[in-house]
Scaffold this active site. Structure first.
Site, PDB file in Angstrom:
ATOM      1  N   SER A 142       1.857  -7.809  -0.436  1.00 43.93           N
ATOM      2  CA  SER A 142       1.597  -7.289  -1.696  1.00 43.93           C
ATOM      3  C   SER A 142       1.171  -8.348  -2.608  1.00 43.93           C
ATOM      4  O   SER A 142       1.768  -9.597  -2.324  1.00 43.93           O
ATOM      5  CB  SER A 142       2.698  -6.259  -2.256  1.00 43.93           C
ATOM      6  OG  SER A 142       2.444  -6.003  -3.478  1.00 43.93           O
ATOM      7  N   TYR A 155      11.600  -3.484  -3.458  1.00 44.35           N
ATOM      8  CA  TYR A 155      10.091  -3.886  -2.846  1.00 44.35           C
ATOM      9  C   TYR A 155       9.585  -5.304  -3.036  1.00 44.35           C
ATOM     10  O   TYR A 155       9.222  -5.998  -1.977  1.00 44.35           O
ATOM     11  CB  TYR A 155       9.087  -2.891  -3.769  1.00 44.35           C
ATOM     12  CG  TYR A 155       7.635  -2.931  -3.309  1.00 44.35           C
ATOM     13  CD1 TYR A 155       7.181  -2.085  -2.216  1.00 44.35           C
ATOM     14  CD2 TYR A 155       6.878  -3.570  -3.878  1.00 44.35           C
ATOM     15  CE1 TYR A 155       5.842  -1.859  -1.939  1.00 44.35           C
ATOM     16  CE2 TYR A 155       5.355  -3.456  -3.493  1.00 44.35           C
ATOM     17  CZ  TYR A 155       4.822  -2.599  -2.454  1.00 44.35           C
ATOM     18  OH  TYR A 155       3.944  -2.505  -1.936  1.00 44.35           O
TER      19      TYR A 155
HETATM   20  P1  NAD Z   1       0.885   5.143   2.047  1.00 49.82           P
HETATM   21  O1  NAD Z   1       2.029   5.713   1.447  1.00 49.82           O
HETATM   22  O2  NAD Z   1      -0.366   5.813   2.062  1.00 49.82           O
HETATM   23  O3  NAD Z   1       1.008   4.486   3.492  1.00 49.82           O
HETATM   24  C1  NAD Z   1       1.885   4.042   4.077  1.00 49.82           C
HETATM   25  C2  NAD Z   1       2.331   4.668   5.621  1.00 49.82           C
HETATM   26  O4  NAD Z   1       3.690   4.062   5.882  1.00 49.82           O
HETATM   27  C3  NAD Z   1       2.372   6.114   5.618  1.00 49.82           C
HETATM   28  O5  NAD Z   1       1.460   6.329   6.634  1.00 49.82           O
HETATM   29  C4  NAD Z   1       3.564   6.249   6.025  1.00 49.82           C
HETATM   30  O6  NAD Z   1       3.962   7.568   6.672  1.00 49.82           O
HETATM   31  C5  NAD Z   1       4.117   5.001   6.592  1.00 49.82           C
HETATM   32  N1  NAD Z   1       5.675   4.895   6.569  1.00 49.82           N
HETATM   33  C6  NAD Z   1       6.222   4.739   5.723  1.00 49.82           C
HETATM   34  N2  NAD Z   1       7.633   4.650   6.083  1.00 49.82           N
HETATM   35  C7  NAD Z   1       7.687   4.725   7.239  1.00 49.82           C
HETATM   36  C8  NAD Z   1       8.740   4.693   8.436  1.00 49.82           C
HETATM   37  N3  NAD Z   1       9.923   4.508   8.358  1.00 49.82           N
HETATM   38  N4  NAD Z   1       8.040   4.876   9.678  1.00 49.82           N
HETATM   39  C9  NAD Z   1       6.941   4.982  10.142  1.00 49.82           C
HETATM   40  N5  NAD Z   1       5.797   5.108   9.035  1.00 49.82           N
HETATM   41  C10 NAD Z   1       6.288   4.847   7.720  1.00 49.82           C
HETATM   42  O7  NAD Z   1       0.858   3.628   1.425  1.00 49.82           O
HETATM   43  P2  NAD Z   1      -0.323   2.393   0.999  1.00 49.82           P
HETATM   44  O8  NAD Z   1      -0.608   2.330  -0.131  1.00 49.82           O
HETATM   45  O9  NAD Z   1      -1.396   2.674   2.150  1.00 49.82           O
HETATM   46  O10 NAD Z   1       0.586   1.267   1.947  1.00 49.82           O
HETATM   47  C11 NAD Z   1       0.481   0.646   2.888  1.00 49.82           C
HETATM   48  C12 NAD Z   1       0.960  -0.733   2.802  1.00 49.82           C
HETATM   49  O11 NAD Z   1       0.419  -1.335   1.617  1.00 49.82           O
HETATM   50  C13 NAD Z   1       2.490  -0.711   2.241  1.00 49.82           C
HETATM   51  O12 NAD Z   1       3.403  -1.834   3.157  1.00 49.82           O
HETATM   52  C14 NAD Z   1       2.315  -0.991   0.911  1.00 49.82           C
HETATM   53  O13 NAD Z   1       3.493  -1.799   0.343  1.00 49.82           O
HETATM   54  C15 NAD Z   1       1.206  -2.059   0.842  1.00 49.82           C
HETATM   55  N6  NAD Z   1       0.486  -2.346  -0.550  1.00 49.82           N
HETATM   56  C16 NAD Z   1       0.241  -1.166  -1.024  1.00 49.82           C
HETATM   57  C17 NAD Z   1      -0.444  -1.338  -2.195  1.00 49.82           C
HETATM   58  C18 NAD Z   1      -1.067  -0.109  -3.169  1.00 49.82           C
HETATM   59  O14 NAD Z   1      -1.495  -0.355  -4.128  1.00 49.82           O
HETATM   60  N7  NAD Z   1      -1.506   0.889  -2.419  1.00 49.82           N
HETATM   61  C19 NAD Z   1      -0.540  -2.577  -2.758  1.00 49.82           C
HETATM   62  C20 NAD Z   1       0.211  -3.819  -2.197  1.00 49.82           C
HETATM   63  C21 NAD Z   1       0.646  -3.389  -1.086  1.00 49.82           C
END
Ligand code: NAD
Length: 260
Positions: A142, A155
């Site tokens: 991130s 986080y």
């Molecule tokens: P999201 O909530 O849509 O997706 C996260 C996924 O992880 C989901 O499919 C959820 O079911 C899965 N997950 C969570 N805990 C779990 C567990 N214990 N076991 C199995 N699966 C699990 O979120 P996103 O925004 O798509 O995030 C995806 C990644 O990107 C994350 O690591 C997040 O930190 C990172 N990220 C997101 C953003 C953003 O702005 N959306 C920015 C930077 C980084």
């Protein structure tokens, strides 16, 4: 094209992970979708990707906060395909609170899901990748893996930790044709961010529009959310042969946030 390659994408039934899995499938990879549990919805997603891209799609059930479940899932994938060439560590959760109020169990949950999971999947694939002299590990960190914001202690710590793990993995595996990189997105509009908008509106006592404009996009100089597809295409490039000399990098994709 990445024909015959097998890619595991963790947390891939929504948001960024699903986008990455679809993009890798488009490039010809057989993909493994992961979530805690199989369901009618996950079956449908697997069928959709299979139909769209003509690749094999497997569902791997594992709670990514559990080392045992991860190792069981990785062994099942290896049994089915006989190889794992690409791992994208994407599963992640967020919890927002002042440090003094941060629940201990939430700290443990965020660190195990966002950081320790990447250690466990990486450990599980190294021997096979070394034998085949090819591998790609991409850790979805991130912008918060490079800079901090208040109220996100677990986080930010986990995402910084992921960048450190990326560098060590890259150095240990560089001579074996295996790369490891971190992708560091700014705010991407996904279910995870949708939940944060509400949480932050509540904790700051301000409307949702202000959370988006004055908090989330304030450092994002493009003044827009990053697109899932942009993160997916960057990740797929890092998984390609063309990216063989990129390793140990933490690549921002955040509209200029960390340049400031
Ligand atoms: P999201 O909530 O849509 O997706 C996260 C996924 O992880 C989901 O499919 C959820 O079911 C899965 N997950 C969570 N805990 C779990 C567990 N214990 N076991 C199995 N699966 C699990 O979120 P996103 O925004 O798509 O995030 C995806 C990644 O990107 C994350 O690591 C997040 O930190 C990172 N990220 C997101 C953003 C953003 O702005 N959306 C920015 C930077 C980084």
């Amino acid at each position: 094209m990445q024909n015959e390659k097998v890619a595991v994408v963790t947390g891939s039934t929504s948001g960024i992970g699903l986008g990455i899995a679809k993009e890798l499938a488009k490039q010809g990879c057989n993909v493994v979708l992961n979530a805690r549990k199989q369901s009618a919805e996950t079956d449908q997603l697997c069928n959709e990707i299979k139909k769209e891209s003509g690749v094999n799609v497997m569902f791997g059930a594992a709670d990514m906060s559990s080392a045992d479940q991860i190792s069981k899932m990785m062994a099942e994938v290896d049994k089915k395909f006989g190889r794992i060439d690409i791992v994208v560590n994407n599963a992640g959760i967020q919890h927002v609170a002042h440090i003094e109020d941060f629940p201990n169990d939430k700290w443990d949950q965020v660190v195990s899901t966002n950081l320790s999971s990447a250690f466990h999947t990486t450990k599980a694939v190294i021997r096979g990748m070394k034998d085949r002299k090819w591998g790609r590990i991409v850790n979805i960190s991130s912008a918060h893996g490079l800079v901090a914001s208040p109220f996100k202690s677990a986080y930010v710590a986990a995402k910084h930790g992921m960048v450190g793990l990326t560098k060590v993995t890259a150095l240990e595996l560089a001579e074996f044709g295996i790369t490891c990189n971190a992708v560091c997105p700014g705010y991407v509009y996904t279910p995870l961010v949708e939940k944060q908008i509400d949480d932050q509106a509540k904790s700051h006592g301000i409307p949702r529009e202000n959370v988006i404009k004055d908090i989330m996009l304030v450092h994002q100089f493009t003044k827009r959310f990053v697109e899932v597809d942009e993160v997916a295409k960057l990740t797929a490039f890092l998984c390609s042969d063309a990216a063989g000399s990129i390793t140990g990098a933490a690549i921002p994709i955040e509209g200029g946030w960390v340049a400031n």
